[in-house]
Enzyme design. Structure first.
Site, PDB file in Angstrom:
ATOM      1  N   TYR A  36       0.977  -1.140   0.044  1.00 45.53           N
ATOM      2  CA  TYR A  36       0.038  -0.047   0.027  1.00 45.53           C
ATOM      3  C   TYR A  36       0.870   1.375   0.058  1.00 45.53           C
ATOM      4  CZ  TYR A  36       0.837   0.971   5.053  1.00 45.53           C
ATOM      5  OH  TYR A  36       1.431   1.432   6.110  1.00 45.53           O
ATOM      6  N   ARG A  55       8.313   3.654  -4.887  1.00 45.93           N
ATOM      7  CA  ARG A  55       8.265   2.516  -3.823  1.00 45.93           C
ATOM      8  C   ARG A  55       7.133   1.444  -3.559  1.00 45.93           C
ATOM      9  NH1 ARG A  55       7.821   5.117   2.372  1.00 45.93           N
ATOM     10  NH2 ARG A  55       5.601   5.542   1.595  1.00 45.93           N
ATOM     11  N   ARG A 104      -7.791 -21.318  -0.078  1.00 53.94           N
ATOM     12  CA  ARG A 104      -6.800 -20.558   0.716  1.00 53.94           C
ATOM     13  C   ARG A 104      -5.524 -21.460   0.745  1.00 53.94           C
ATOM     14  NH1 ARG A 104      -4.778 -20.997   5.782  1.00 53.94           N
ATOM     15  NH2 ARG A 104      -4.026 -19.018   6.772  1.00 53.94           N
ATOM     16  N   HIS A 106      -1.012 -21.175   0.780  1.00 54.18           N
ATOM     17  CA  HIS A 106       0.120 -20.130   1.097  1.00 54.18           C
ATOM     18  C   HIS A 106       0.865 -19.526  -0.460  1.00 54.18           C
ATOM     19  CE1 HIS A 106      -0.935 -21.211   4.993  1.00 54.18           C
ATOM     20  NE2 HIS A 106      -0.101 -20.199   5.119  1.00 54.18           N
ATOM     21  N   LYS A 153       6.702  -1.845   2.003  1.00 54.17           N
ATOM     22  CA  LYS A 153       5.235  -1.395   2.826  1.00 54.17           C
ATOM     23  C   LYS A 153       4.115  -2.211   2.527  1.00 54.17           C
ATOM     24  CE  LYS A 153       3.028   3.242   3.058  1.00 54.17           C
ATOM     25  NZ  LYS A 153       3.450   3.581   4.542  1.00 54.17           N
ATOM     26  N   GLU A 186      12.653   2.666  13.925  1.00 62.03           N
ATOM     27  CA  GLU A 186      11.675   3.741  13.491  1.00 62.03           C
ATOM     28  C   GLU A 186      10.359   3.575  14.524  1.00 62.03           C
ATOM     29  OE1 GLU A 186       9.774   2.918   9.716  1.00 62.03           O
ATOM     30  OE2 GLU A 186       9.671   0.810  10.258  1.00 62.03           O
ATOM     31  N   LEU A 210      11.108   1.268   7.132  1.00 63.96           N
ATOM     32  CA  LEU A 210      10.541   1.643   5.866  1.00 63.96           C
ATOM     33  C   LEU A 210      11.302   2.761   5.294  1.00 63.96           C
ATOM     34  CD1 LEU A 210       7.940   1.115   4.239  1.00 63.96           C
ATOM     35  CD2 LEU A 210       7.080   3.234   5.077  1.00 63.96           C
TER      36      LEU A 210
HETATM   37  N1  PLP Z   1       7.477   4.127   8.895  1.00 63.85           N
HETATM   38  C1  PLP Z   1       6.482   3.329   9.056  1.00 63.85           C
HETATM   39  C2  PLP Z   1       6.299   2.112   9.682  1.00 63.85           C
HETATM   40  C3  PLP Z   1       5.142   3.911   8.283  1.00 63.85           C
HETATM   41  O1  PLP Z   1       4.166   3.051   8.407  1.00 63.85           O
HETATM   42  C4  PLP Z   1       5.153   5.279   7.510  1.00 63.85           C
HETATM   43  C5  PLP Z   1       4.398   5.711   6.997  1.00 63.85           C
HETATM   44  O2  PLP Z   1       3.026   5.260   7.100  1.00 63.85           O
HETATM   45  C6  PLP Z   1       6.516   5.807   7.838  1.00 63.85           C
HETATM   46  C7  PLP Z   1       7.704   5.204   8.320  1.00 63.85           C
HETATM   47  C8  PLP Z   1       6.679   7.180   6.971  1.00 63.85           C
HETATM   48  O3  PLP Z   1       6.878   6.910   5.496  1.00 63.85           O
HETATM   49  P1  PLP Z   1       6.341   8.142   4.613  1.00 63.85           P
HETATM   50  O4  PLP Z   1       7.110   9.254   5.043  1.00 63.85           O
HETATM   51  O5  PLP Z   1       6.496   7.411   3.477  1.00 63.85           O
HETATM   52  O6  PLP Z   1       4.873   8.569   4.905  1.00 63.85           O
END
Ligand code: PLP
Length: 289
Positions: A36, A55, A104, A106, A153, A186, A210
């Protein structure tokens, strides 16, 4: 936004949210098997659109979802959704799952069509570099118990959801995460920066976090602007706890100042001067991406 006024995109069609239906056999639903994106737009102007779509494509490639859509196709959907939902400030949510199978199982099925969903939601006006009015964040911290592919993501967000809930239960707005070596990774839905002696520091990109678009844009803007020292390096939690400033970054928050970590003030406990400078630069240049 009332559900029937909210026009969404699902598998090639635009229509009211209430009429958008997917199969219960969708692998996004059964396995969280999808990718997403969230892109902010202010008065019709998308921020970092190409970077977000790049991304998303990287994520689709990483998990082997083949989708015949390019940047222009996504932009077309985005523009139509912004027109149809005509509210000044909208977040765009894009979601691609591997699609619906008949059983279903995997393993990745051959020859199923990915499910493509997009919708908009109202977001606050763009953050301003104003110490008085900016939302001040309080956060908690905990060991990062998510998986080892946090650079993707993925729509499998249970780890993030549970970490966010820890902060929520503690009455704060985010949860900052650290690995087994006590190094900052993060936050549950944001990247994290610290400021120490005027230097802006954030952890380097790897599988533990991320690659945030806001993180990328902020680093690029600060480096081009040139008045602040910027570092991407490993940060210990003791450095986080003794930082002068602590920030969260994400597409919807931009640069959010944190004034309290685990019940203790960050720095002076006030929104910092470097935050103000960084948000000023970010606000000035974000539409160049
Ligand atoms: N880290 C995580 C786990 C996130 O879910 C997000 C945004 O949803 C970010 C960092 C920040 O990413 P962005 O600056 O692309 O929104």
């Amino acid at each position: 936004m009332a559900i029937d006024n909210n026009i969404v995109f699902l598998n090639g069609e635009f229509g009211p949210m209430s009429e958008a239906k997917i199969s219960p056999m969708d692998r996004g639903f059964l396995f969280g098997d999808g990718i997403y994106e969230v892109v902010p737009s202010y008065n019709g102007q998308l921020v970092g659109f190409g970077l977000h779509i790049e991304r998303m494509q990287n994520g689709l490639n990483a998990i082997g979802i083949k989708l015949d859509m390019d940047l222009d196709d996504w932009r077309d959907i985005a523009i139509k959704l912004l027109e149809k939902n005509s509210i000044a400030n909208l977040g765009l949510y894009f979601h691609v799952s591997r699609g619906a199978d008949v059983k279903r199982f995997h393993a990745y099925p051959e020859d199923i069509q990915p499910t493509v969903f997009a919708y908009t939601f109202e977001i606050p006006a763009a953050p301003k570099a104003d110490k008085q009015s900016v939302k001040q964040y309080r956060v908690t911290s905990t060991e990062d118990l998510r998986w080892k592919r946090c650079q993707i993501k993925s729509t499998s967000l249970l780890g993030n959801v549970m970490h966010f809930q820890q902060g929520h239960d503690a009455g704060v707005q985010e949860t900052i995460l650290y690995n087994q070596r006590n190094e900052l990774t993060e936050a549950s839905a944001c990247n994290v920066f610290i400021v120490k002696n005027g230097t802006v520091i954030t952890p380097p990109l790897d599988n533990q976090l991320l690659p945030g678009i806001t993180r990328h844009m902020l680093l690029d803007i600060l480096r081009k602007e040139g008045s602040l020292q910027v570092e991407e390096r490993v940060i210990s939690m003791s450095e986080v706890r003794s930082a002068d400033e602590l920030w969260l970054t994400s597409s919807s928050k931009e640069i959010a100042p944190v004034v309290e970590l685990d019940g203790k003030p960050v720095g002076t406990g006030q929104v910092g001067d470097i935050w103000q400078l960084a948000q000023t630069f970010y606000s000035a240049h974000k539409h160049n991406y």
